[in-house]
Design an enzyme around this catalytic site. Structure first.
Site, short mmCIF file in Angstrom:
data_model
loop_
_atom_site.label_atom_id
_atom_site.label_comp_id
_atom_site.label_asym_id
_atom_site.label_seq_id
_atom_site.Cartn_x
_atom_site.Cartn_y
_atom_site.Cartn_z
N CYS A 1 33.81 40.74 23.69
CA CYS A 1 34.35 41.40 22.49
C CYS A 1 34.66 40.43 21.34
CB CYS A 1 35.60 42.20 22.85
SG CYS A 1 36.68 41.37 24.00
N HIS B 1 41.29 42.83 18.20
CA HIS B 1 41.36 41.37 18.22
C HIS B 1 41.28 40.83 16.78
CE1 HIS B 1 40.91 41.76 22.41
NE2 HIS B 1 39.68 41.33 22.59
N1 LIG Z 1 38.70 45.93 27.34
C1 LIG Z 1 37.84 45.33 26.52
O1 LIG Z 1 38.08 45.09 25.32
C2 LIG Z 1 36.51 44.93 27.01
C3 LIG Z 1 35.58 44.51 26.10
C4 LIG Z 1 34.31 44.16 26.54
C5 LIG Z 1 34.03 44.25 27.87
N2 LIG Z 1 34.97 44.64 28.75
C6 LIG Z 1 34.58 44.71 30.16
O2 LIG Z 1 34.53 46.06 30.58
C7 LIG Z 1 34.91 46.15 31.93
C8 LIG Z 1 36.03 47.17 32.11
O3 LIG Z 1 37.11 46.85 31.28
P1 LIG Z 1 38.32 47.86 31.04
O4 LIG Z 1 39.18 47.19 30.06
O5 LIG Z 1 37.84 49.25 30.77
O6 LIG Z 1 39.02 47.84 32.51
P2 LIG Z 1 39.87 48.97 33.24
O7 LIG Z 1 40.62 49.80 32.26
O8 LIG Z 1 40.63 48.26 34.30
O9 LIG Z 1 38.77 49.93 33.94
C9 LIG Z 1 37.95 49.52 35.02
C10 LIG Z 1 37.00 50.66 35.41
O10 LIG Z 1 36.10 50.19 36.42
C11 LIG Z 1 36.10 51.13 37.50
N3 LIG Z 1 35.73 50.48 38.76
C12 LIG Z 1 36.39 49.50 39.42
N4 LIG Z 1 35.73 49.19 40.56
C13 LIG Z 1 34.65 50.01 40.63
C14 LIG Z 1 33.58 50.16 41.56
N5 LIG Z 1 33.51 49.43 42.66
N6 LIG Z 1 32.64 51.10 41.30
C15 LIG Z 1 32.70 51.85 40.18
N7 LIG Z 1 33.68 51.75 39.26
C16 LIG Z 1 34.65 50.82 39.48
C17 LIG Z 1 37.51 51.64 37.51
O11 LIG Z 1 37.61 52.83 38.28
P3 LIG Z 1 39.01 53.30 38.95
O12 LIG Z 1 39.76 54.03 37.87
O13 LIG Z 1 38.58 54.19 40.04
O14 LIG Z 1 39.71 52.07 39.43
C18 LIG Z 1 37.72 51.88 36.01
O15 LIG Z 1 37.05 53.05 35.61
C19 LIG Z 1 35.26 44.73 32.37
O16 LIG Z 1 34.10 44.16 32.96
C20 LIG Z 1 35.57 44.04 31.08
O17 LIG Z 1 35.31 42.66 31.16
C21 LIG Z 1 36.20 45.00 28.36
#
Ligand SMILES: NC(=O)c1ccc[n+]([C@@H]2O[C@H](COP(=O)([O-])OP(=O)(O)OC[C@H]3O[C@@H](n4cnc5c(N)ncnc54)[C@H](OP(=O)(O)O)[C@@H]3O)[C@@H](O)[C@H]2O)c1
Length: 329
Positions: A126, A234
């Site tokens: 990001c 950010h």
């Molecule tokens: N937040 C940001 O600004 C941002 C920006 C760019 C990229 N990212 C990337 O995006 C990803 C998620 O970030 P987030 O902030 O959305 O995290 P988050 O709110 O913790 O959400 C994680 C998601 O992944 C799911 N998950 C976990 N283990 C899984 C599995 N084995 N199979 C299928 N689904 C699974 C979770 O499901 P449950 O609800 O069932 O646990 C939830 O839907 C990360 O890789 C992060 O690095 C985030």
């Protein structure tokens, strides 16, 4: 089009559903995917409810495209399985970004790098996305030599757990911690793990991903990435040294004409970008544009964007739109 959103119950995944709706991406069937604990839950999309399934079930349902935001481990394990089944994957995690065989794409900067054969396409970090969108026109015009960036990153960049930590701390509730330290009324100069060179992984993502997206290894980047108790997006203080001389007014004009970038820069009215204003917007906001008076050919600026939108969901959906526009899905 059948679209699987892997991580649909997370912060980025929920934003993804919102962006797919807002941009009118032609979804005829949504396949929300999450971990086993969420299977059977329902998510609402376009006024309908859709049942959450696991990754294996999603593959069997044969989506045209799968947009992953479920962490690096899930992407490493499942993205190749989706790809083998002929499903194009757009991945938000860091799992594939620096793999030389995978494209790392910000559509406005290097969308043309994508080919029909790319089955796993990586969405950049990001903090990197919002910076390269601004660097691109400046590099073309003045050739960038070196970038010094310090970030002020929102807790939404860490996911649901971090937002809960901040809210709990504000209300005096003790609960699960996403960070090693309190985040409310604090600043944590560590994002992701430390590497042997003393930098964090997030800092090195900014260094390496910038070169890859800009297709120029000569651009020097040094970064300090910091977590702050903010929600909307950010912010980045960016110092850019060019090979060639520039004019501040011309540079500002260049950014004003850059698609996806909005210049908010009027010191006389105390106008500059802030995460409060960038929240839930797709654009990248730039202000505080001023000459670095300590060395020639160098400019300072302040860049702000909503990390869940252009930093994640919007960029991923734009990649899907690019593929769909080429009839590659
Ligand atoms: N937040 C940001 O600004 C941002 C920006 C760019 C990229 N990212 C990337 O995006 C990803 C998620 O970030 P987030 O902030 O959305 O995290 P988050 O709110 O913790 O959400 C994680 C998601 O992944 C799911 N998950 C976990 N283990 C899984 C599995 N084995 N199979 C299928 N689904 C699974 C979770 O499901 P449950 O609800 O069932 O646990 C939830 O839907 C990360 O890789 C992060 O690095 C985030």
């Amino acid at each position: 089009m059948k679209v699987a959103v892997v991580g649909a119950t997370g912060l980025v995944g929920s934003k993804m559903l919102q962006v797919l709706t807002e941009r009118n991406f032609p979804v005829t069937e949504l396949i929300p995917v999450a971990s086993e604990k969420s299977v059977g839950k329902e998510v609402t999309f376009k006024g309908k409810t859709w049942k959450v399934v696991n990754a294996a079930t999603a593959i069997a349902m044969k989506p045209n495209v799968a947009i992953f935001s479920a962490g690096g481990g899930t992407s490493l394990e499942w993205a190749p399985k989706f790809a083998e089944a002929g499903i194009t994957v757009i991945d938000n995690s860091s799992a594939w970004r620096m793999d030389p065989s995978k494209k790392l794409v910000v559509p406005e900067v290097n969308g043309d790098a994508i080919t029909q054969d790319d089955k796993i396409i990586a969405n950049p970090n990001c903090s990197t996305i919002q910076m390269v969108l601004v660097l691109k026109p400046l590099h073309e015009k003045y050739k960038i030599k070196r970038v010094v960036v310090s970030t002020y990153q929102s807790v939404t960049g860490t996911g649901v757990k971090a937002v809960t930590q901040l809210m709990n701390e504000r209300q005096g509730i003790s609960g699960e911690m996403a960070y090693a330290y309190p985040i409310d009324l604090n600043v944590i100069p560590q994002i992701d793990v430390f590497l042997d060179n003393g930098y964090t992984k997030e800092e090195m993502k900014m260094v390496n991903e910038t070169k890859k997206i800009m297709r120029d290894d000569s651009i020097l980047v040094t970064a300090t990435t910091v977590r702050i108790p903010v929600m909307g997006g950010h912010s980045e203080s960016v110092n850019i040294e060019f090979e060639n001389e520039y004019d501040v007014k011309e540079l500002r004009g260049l950014l004003e004409q850059t698609p996806g970038v909005i210049v908010v820069d009027d010191p006389s009215k105390a106008q500059y970008p802030m995460p409060k204003d960038a929240h839930d917007k797709d654009e990248v906001f730039v202000g505080r544009i001023r000459r670095d008076e300590t060395q020639p050919k160098t400019v300072n600026m302040w860049i702000v964007a909503d990390n869940l939108r252009k930093g994640a969901a919007t960029n991923a959906v734009q990649i899907a739109e690019y593929l769909s526009g080429k009839n590659w899905l």
